[in-house]
Design an enzyme around this catalytic site. Structure first.
Site, PDB file in Angstrom:
ATOM      1  N   LYS A 116       0.896  -1.308   0.294  1.00 55.68           N
ATOM      2  CA  LYS A 116       0.089  -0.036   0.015  1.00 55.68           C
ATOM      3  C   LYS A 116       0.323   1.264  -0.093  1.00 55.68           C
ATOM      4  CE  LYS A 116      -3.321   0.016   3.372  1.00 55.68           C
ATOM      5  NZ  LYS A 116      -4.120   1.089   2.632  1.00 55.68           N
ATOM      6  N   GLU A 200      -4.898  10.205   7.049  1.00 51.41           N
ATOM      7  CA  GLU A 200      -5.881  10.883   6.016  1.00 51.41           C
ATOM      8  C   GLU A 200      -6.998  11.590   6.750  1.00 51.41           C
ATOM      9  OE1 GLU A 200      -5.252   7.590   2.900  1.00 51.41           O
ATOM     10  OE2 GLU A 200      -7.187   7.918   3.634  1.00 51.41           O
ATOM     11  N   HIS A 235     -16.551  -4.503   3.420  1.00 51.96           N
ATOM     12  CA  HIS A 235     -15.849  -4.469   2.778  1.00 51.96           C
ATOM     13  C   HIS A 235     -15.909  -5.645   1.618  1.00 51.96           C
ATOM     14  CE1 HIS A 235     -13.698  -0.996   4.992  1.00 51.96           C
ATOM     15  NE2 HIS A 235     -14.309  -2.008   5.779  1.00 51.96           N
ATOM     16  N   ARG A 292      -5.537  -7.486 -11.441  1.00 48.15           N
ATOM     17  CA  ARG A 292      -6.519  -8.991 -11.650  1.00 48.15           C
ATOM     18  C   ARG A 292      -7.298  -8.555 -12.588  1.00 48.15           C
ATOM     19  NH1 ARG A 292      -7.453  -8.050  -6.186  1.00 48.15           N
ATOM     20  NH2 ARG A 292     -10.463  -7.491  -6.620  1.00 48.15           N
TER      21      ARG A 292
HETATM   22  C1  MV4 Z   1     -11.106   5.399   3.564  1.00 48.53           C
HETATM   23  C2  MV4 Z   1     -12.760   5.697   4.057  1.00 48.53           C
HETATM   24  C3  MV4 Z   1     -13.145   7.425   4.234  1.00 48.53           C
HETATM   25  N1  MV4 Z   1     -12.031   8.421   4.554  1.00 48.53           N
HETATM   26  N2  MV4 Z   1     -10.434   6.737   3.760  1.00 48.53           N
HETATM   27  C4  MV4 Z   1     -11.900   1.200   3.364  1.00 48.53           C
HETATM   28  C5  MV4 Z   1     -11.016  -0.094   2.787  1.00 48.53           C
HETATM   29  C6  MV4 Z   1     -10.283   0.633   1.767  1.00 48.53           C
HETATM   30  N3  MV4 Z   1     -10.391   0.289   0.470  1.00 48.53           N
HETATM   31  C7  MV4 Z   1     -10.221   2.535   2.744  1.00 48.53           C
HETATM   32  N4  MV4 Z   1     -11.037   2.409   2.961  1.00 48.53           N
HETATM   33  C8  MV4 Z   1     -11.905   3.556   3.714  1.00 48.53           C
HETATM   34  N5  MV4 Z   1     -10.643   4.391   3.535  1.00 48.53           N
HETATM   35  C9  MV4 Z   1     -10.783   7.560   4.179  1.00 48.53           C
HETATM   36  N6  MV4 Z   1      -9.662   8.748   4.356  1.00 48.53           N
HETATM   37  C10 MV4 Z   1     -13.480   4.731   3.687  1.00 48.53           C
HETATM   38  C11 MV4 Z   1     -13.162   3.584   3.268  1.00 48.53           C
HETATM   39  C12 MV4 Z   1     -14.354   3.152   3.553  1.00 48.53           C
HETATM   40  C13 MV4 Z   1     -14.402   2.015   1.934  1.00 48.53           C
HETATM   41  C14 MV4 Z   1     -13.907   2.812   1.034  1.00 48.53           C
HETATM   42  C15 MV4 Z   1     -14.053   2.117   0.009  1.00 48.53           C
HETATM   43  C16 MV4 Z   1     -15.269   0.814  -0.515  1.00 48.53           C
HETATM   44  C17 MV4 Z   1     -15.739   0.354   0.932  1.00 48.53           C
HETATM   45  C18 MV4 Z   1     -15.506   1.191   1.755  1.00 48.53           C
HETATM   46  C19 MV4 Z   1     -16.234   0.648   3.622  1.00 48.53           C
HETATM   47  C20 MV4 Z   1     -16.111   1.657   3.956  1.00 48.53           C
HETATM   48  C21 MV4 Z   1     -14.956   2.053   4.613  1.00 48.53           C
END
Ligand code: MV4
Length: 671
Positions: A116, A200, A235, A292
């Protein structure tokens, strides 16, 4: 181009890759575990190699076995699908070392995108927008607090080694920061062995929008537009669509450029996905890159008219991308729903069992079903319980939504609990229907999506149709039995409820999640062979024809209905009016004598044939001891002793037919 490829996967993606390979005239080799010996992908492939026991860690995840199977069959390339070894850089290296083409990106790209923090640095350098925050190496708490203050609350503390939502903590005000940081670092150290964190700006109500990119070995790289995957649960993506609602051409071009720049930054080749987290105002930030083919790639295929697996095969064989960016265009709107064997009402508990009835909607230009299973296949606990991906396309989102609702209504599954009803509610829910999307939609619409048992009470028609199907199934069974007997015209075979003292009545006891109801049926002698049903004190005239597939053409009080009623064990699945209802048909035989006193005998509450006597005449038995087995309606029913007592005598021998209500044995309860 390859002449033979091996698919190092199973289920729907294996079937899907085989379909394209076959269309291109490429021979296919499937690999399968012992548990998948009869699986659909094995049947579809030209050749198949067993690679070990059911457990994926002993079969589908063992790179050596995959490579050995390639060598044994002469497969020139391996398609990893998704999951399993699809993003395993060591496996990709081993393929190359063995002279086998890995259909995917270069190892360096898999490696770069797998870390990451590394991936964020690469993206930052390529000018791809990152979420405002601090991603550096200084982990001193006071310094990190200053960073958080500068970013502005709320902020999100994220474990650098985390992923998929693990190791994230929102902090709403400065005073809470130190404690939250310490807790996050402790959790990261124990969960990932690395307490490194990043800070963040916390995006509230974010959307997940991803861009499909494709690179070839000639320096070309294009984007195939976006997919909105915001509807997720823990997720896990549930519904995906393309294009993203509300996307402007300018924003699309900006995200597409950022994604292509990201792909070029790592020398990407093959199918890749750049995921962005997007504010409600459309501002977007890089989240991660997947190296992928994604599960949800079909929605991109439906709006572009392309076959991404064909592109993968051509690019892996050294050919240039089939189209340039300016030749790509969006047409219409597509949605994908992931059909799973899981119980939405029980926290989405994975379900297992046999697919006793599996009838997907008819495929067309508007409806596509990517599946790895067929009727009578087993959903086992060994693998992801995906039944299928249901993809629909139409000219716009509104019409695509209607297509999806109809296709879900036509997706009939019995024998294994599925999420089809949940998906139908999700597509119909107000937020989704008006494209008010964010990653918290399912939680926000909880009450609408999970109405509970009360909200699930089947409508009156469903009860009546279930009862009608019971009566018709029994009649069909009697007619089939008569036809097969030596005396087809014997009155004993008739299931018309004839009685010397007037038309017989039958009680059909049905149990739904919410409640239990009794439908009383009176056979209507003569006429159309119908019945007079009574439910909750209200009568209805019912007639119909039920075929072996469960299709019921019914007439309820003059209304013509064509529905499906499937018997699976004691369960009755009624698919009608775009919804499905599950009843348990309570078998009176099994509970015979459990009602009032147990004195006297036990009578047959429905016609049948004696197929076994399980006690000796004169024997003393305990309550619940099995006494006699009747075959009725294609099922075996065991009558048990209603109390402790003595079996005085049996009234029928094995093989004899018994009429509804016949005295089966004399039973003397112990006083
Ligand atoms: C975030 C966020 C809100 N603000 N970053 C969840 C796992 C990873 N894909 C990143 N994720 C998130 N990062 C910031 N700065 C909210 C999430 C998040 C999320 C992001 C994409 C798809 C589904 C999600 C479900 C919960 C939280």
């Amino acid at each position: 181009m390859f002449t033979k490829i091996l698919i190092a996967n199973r289920g729907e993606i294996a079937c899907r890759v085989i379909k394209t390979a076959r269309r291109l005239g490429i021979r296919t080799v499937a690999v399968y575990s012992e548990a998948d010996a009869g699986a659909r992908h094995v049947r579809l492939a030209d050749e198949a190699v067993c690679i070990g026991p059911a457990a994926a860690r002993e079969s589908y995840l063992v790179g050596d076995k995959i490579i050995a199977a390639c060598k044994a069959t002469g497969a020139q390339a391996v398609h990893p699908g998704y999951g399993f070894l699809s993003e395993n850089e060591e496996f990709a290296e081993r393929c190359a070392a063995a002279g086998i083409v890995f259909i995917g990106p270069p190892v360096a790209a898999i490696r770069a995108m797998g870390l990451k923090s590394e991936s964020k640095k690469l993206m930052d350098k390529a000018g791809v927008p990152l979420t405002p925050g601090y991603h550096g190496d200084n982990q001193e708490p006071g310094f990190l607090r200053e960073q958080a203050d500068q970013i502005g609350y709320p902020v999100l503390i994220k474990a650098s080694a985390g992923g998929g939502g693990k190791g994230m903590r929102a902090v709403w005000q400065g005073e809470e920061f130190a404690a939250a940081l310490a807790s996050c670092q402790r959790e990261a150290a124990s969960a990932f062995g690395d307490d490194h964190v990043l800070i963040e700006k916390y995006l509230q109500r974010p959307r997940h929008i991803e861009i499909q990119v494709f690179g070839d070995t000639h320096g070309n790289c294009v984007y195939l537009f976006e997919r909105d995957c915001s509807v997720q649960r823990r997720h896990q993506k549930v519904l995906e669509e393309a294009p993203a609602p509300g996307m402007t051409p300018e924003r699309r071009a900006a995200m597409g450029k950022a994604a292509v720049d990201a792909a070029k930054a790592v020398g990407y080749v093959g199918a890749g996905t750049v995921e962005f987290i997007v504010n409600q105002d459309g501002t977007f930030y890089f989240m991660e890159m997947n190296t992928r083919l994604q599960v949800e790639h079909p929605v991109t295929e439906m709006i572009t008219g392309l076959d991404l697996v064909e592109w993968q095969l051509k690019v892996a064989a050294g050919e240039p991308l089939p189209l340039a960016q300016e030749q790509l265009a969006i047409r219409g709107h597509a949605l994908e729903a992931r059909i799973y064997a899981e119980d939405a009402a029980k926290g989405f508990l994975p379900a297992t069992g046999r697919l006793l009835h599996l009838a997907p909607p008819a495929e067309s230009l508007n409806v596509r079903v990517d599946t790895g299973v067929e009727q009578d296949d087993e959903i086992t606990p060994h693998y992801d319980p995906m039944i299928a991906k249901l993809i629909v396309w139409d000219e716009n989102r509104e019409r695509a939504l209607a297509r999806m609702l109809q296709a879900l209504a036509d997706y009939r599954i019995a024998g294994v609990t599925s999420n089809v009803a949940f998906l139908a509610r999700l597509v119909a829910c107000p937020s989704f229907a008006r494209a008010d999307l964010d990653t918290g939609l399912i939680e926000r619409e909880h009450d609408f999506l999970f109405p509970g048992a009360a909200g699930n009470e089947p409508p009156r028609d469903a009860w009546l149709l279930a009862a009608l199907a019971e009566l018709l199934r029994d009649r069909n069974y009697g007619q089939a039995h008569a036809a097969a007997s030596g005396d087809p015209h014997s009155p004993w075979h008739l299931r018309d409820g004839w009685r010397a003292n007037g038309a017989a009545r039958r009680e059909i006891l049905l149990r739904a999640d919410c409640c239990e109801k009794r439908v009383t049926a009176a056979y209507q002698p003569g006429g159309n062979g119908g019945f007079r049903l009574e439910l909750d004190g209200q009568a209805a005239l019912a007639a119909g024809q039920l075929n072996d597939d469960g299709n019921l053409r019914a007439d309820l009080d003059g209304r013509r209905l064509t529905v499906t009623v499937v018997a699976a064990g004691e369960k009755r699945h009624v698919f009608c009016d775009g919804m499905s209802f599950i009843f348990a048909a309570i078998d009176p035989l099994f509970h015979a004598g459990e009602g009032g006193g147990a004195e006297g005998g036990l009578t047959a509450p429905m016609p049948g044939k004696v197929i076994a006597l399980l006690a000796e005449a004169g024997a003393r038995v305990e309550k619940g001891a099995p006494l006699i087995v009747l075959e009725a309606m294609k099922m075996e029913h065991t009558l048990v002793a209603p109390a402790a007592g003595t079996v005085k005598a049996f009234c029928y021998a094995v093989g004899e037919q018994v009429a509804d209500g016949a005295e089966l044995l004399e039973f003397e309860p112990t006083t």
